[in-house]
Design a protein around this motif. Structure first.
Motif, PDB file in Angstrom:
ATOM      1  N   ILE A 105       0.862  -1.180   0.000  1.00 50.37           N
ATOM      2  CA  ILE A 105       0.000   0.000   0.000  1.00 50.37           C
ATOM      3  C   ILE A 105       0.900   1.232   0.000  1.00 50.37           C
ATOM      4  O   ILE A 105       2.080   1.138   0.332  1.00 50.37           O
ATOM      5  N   ALA A 106       0.338   2.362  -0.375  1.00 48.13           N
ATOM      6  CA  ALA A 106       1.095   3.613  -0.382  1.00 48.13           C
ATOM      7  C   ALA A 106       0.454   4.592   0.586  1.00 48.13           C
ATOM      8  O   ALA A 106      -0.779   4.669   0.664  1.00 48.13           O
ATOM      9  N   PRO A 107       1.261   5.331   1.331  1.00 47.43           N
ATOM     10  CA  PRO A 107       0.700   6.329   2.237  1.00 47.43           C
ATOM     11  C   PRO A 107       0.071   7.473   1.441  1.00 47.43           C
ATOM     12  O   PRO A 107       0.509   7.795   0.338  1.00 47.43           O
ATOM     13  N   ASP A 108      -0.951   8.068   2.030  1.00 50.66           N
ATOM     14  CA  ASP A 108      -1.577   9.203   1.341  1.00 50.66           C
ATOM     15  C   ASP A 108      -0.668  10.427   1.452  1.00 50.66           C
ATOM     16  O   ASP A 108       0.309  10.423   2.204  1.00 50.66           O
ATOM     17  N   PRO A 109      -0.948  11.489   0.686  1.00 52.77           N
ATOM     18  CA  PRO A 109      -0.065  12.660   0.667  1.00 52.77           C
ATOM     19  C   PRO A 109       0.157  13.304   2.042  1.00 52.77           C
ATOM     20  O   PRO A 109       1.269  13.757   2.329  1.00 52.77           O
ATOM     21  N   ALA A 110      -0.863  13.331   2.878  1.00 49.47           N
ATOM     22  CA  ALA A 110      -0.688  13.926   4.212  1.00 49.47           C
ATOM     23  C   ALA A 110       0.311  13.120   5.033  1.00 49.47           C
ATOM     24  O   ALA A 110       1.162  13.682   5.728  1.00 49.47           O
ATOM     25  N   LEU A 111       0.228  11.803   4.953  1.00 44.48           N
ATOM     26  CA  LEU A 111       1.176  10.963   5.688  1.00 44.48           C
ATOM     27  C   LEU A 111       2.580  11.075   5.110  1.00 44.48           C
ATOM     28  O   LEU A 111       3.562  11.016   5.847  1.00 44.48           O
ATOM     29  N   ARG A 112       2.685  11.249   3.815  1.00 43.32           N
ATOM     30  CA  ARG A 112       4.008  11.447   3.212  1.00 43.32           C
ATOM     31  C   ARG A 112       4.651  12.720   3.760  1.00 43.32           C
ATOM     32  O   ARG A 112       5.839  12.745   4.058  1.00 43.32           O
ATOM     33  N   ALA A 113       3.858  13.769   3.896  1.00 47.40           N
ATOM     34  CA  ALA A 113       4.378  15.022   4.455  1.00 47.40           C
ATOM     35  C   ALA A 113       4.803  14.821   5.908  1.00 47.40           C
ATOM     36  O   ALA A 113       5.856  15.311   6.327  1.00 47.40           O
ATOM     37  N   LEU A 114       3.994  14.093   6.671  1.00 50.50           N
ATOM     38  CA  LEU A 114       4.333  13.813   8.060  1.00 50.50           C
ATOM     39  C   LEU A 114       5.626  13.000   8.140  1.00 50.50           C
ATOM     40  O   LEU A 114       6.493  13.284   8.971  1.00 50.50           O
ATOM     41  N   MET A 115       5.774  12.016   7.274  1.00 46.88           N
ATOM     42  CA  MET A 115       6.995  11.205   7.282  1.00 46.88           C
ATOM     43  C   MET A 115       8.221  12.069   6.994  1.00 46.88           C
ATOM     44  O   MET A 115       9.276  11.878   7.595  1.00 46.88           O
ATOM     45  N   LYS A 116       8.083  13.018   6.093  1.00 48.44           N
ATOM     46  CA  LYS A 116       9.209  13.904   5.793  1.00 48.44           C
ATOM     47  C   LYS A 116       9.597  14.697   7.032  1.00 48.44           C
ATOM     48  O   LYS A 116      10.781  14.827   7.347  1.00 48.44           O
ATOM     49  N   VAL A 167       9.117  13.811  10.149  1.00 46.52           N
ATOM     50  CA  VAL A 167       9.714  12.879  11.109  1.00 46.52           C
ATOM     51  C   VAL A 167      11.156  12.565  10.711  1.00 46.52           C
ATOM     52  O   VAL A 167      12.058  12.551  11.552  1.00 46.52           O
ATOM     53  N   LEU A 168      11.386  12.333   9.429  1.00 45.05           N
ATOM     54  CA  LEU A 168      12.741  12.025   8.972  1.00 45.05           C
ATOM     55  C   LEU A 168      13.690  13.201   9.161  1.00 45.05           C
ATOM     56  O   LEU A 168      14.868  13.010   9.436  1.00 45.05           O
ATOM     57  N   ASP A 169      13.168  14.425   9.019  1.00 42.07           N
ATOM     58  CA  ASP A 169      14.006  15.611   9.186  1.00 42.07           C
ATOM     59  C   ASP A 169      14.435  15.820  10.634  1.00 42.07           C
ATOM     60  O   ASP A 169      15.538  16.293  10.894  1.00 42.07           O
TER      61      ASP A 169
END
Length: 74
Positions: A48-59, A61-63
């Motif tokens: 599955i792929a994360p939705d755009p909001a979760l992708r932003a959140l992951m960025k 978190v990674l930062d």
């Protein structure tokens, strides 16, 4: 039990070995995102792929993973 005894017991149990550094990091990342580790694993394996909001959140978190963990614990 002491920490050493707990570690020895876990290492002796083939059904419950200690977490590897990679597994621990995955768990902390999932915790910071507020998601189950299984969901993160599904993303990693392309199920599955994360939705755009979760992708932003992951960025975010990674930062700054330390800040993400502190904020999620609050």
């Amino acid at each position: 039990m002491t920490d050493e005894a707990i570690t020895a017991a876990a290492e002796a149990d083939p059904d419950n070995p200690p977490l590897t550094d990679e597994e621990l990091a995955r768990g902390l990342f999932a915790q910071a995102l507020g998601i189950p580790v299984a969901t993160l694993r599904d993303w990693e394996q392309g199920r599955i792929a994360p939705d755009p909001a979760l992708r932003a959140l992951m960025k975010l978190v990674l930062d700054d993973p330390g800040r993400a963990v502190r904020v999620s614990a609050a």
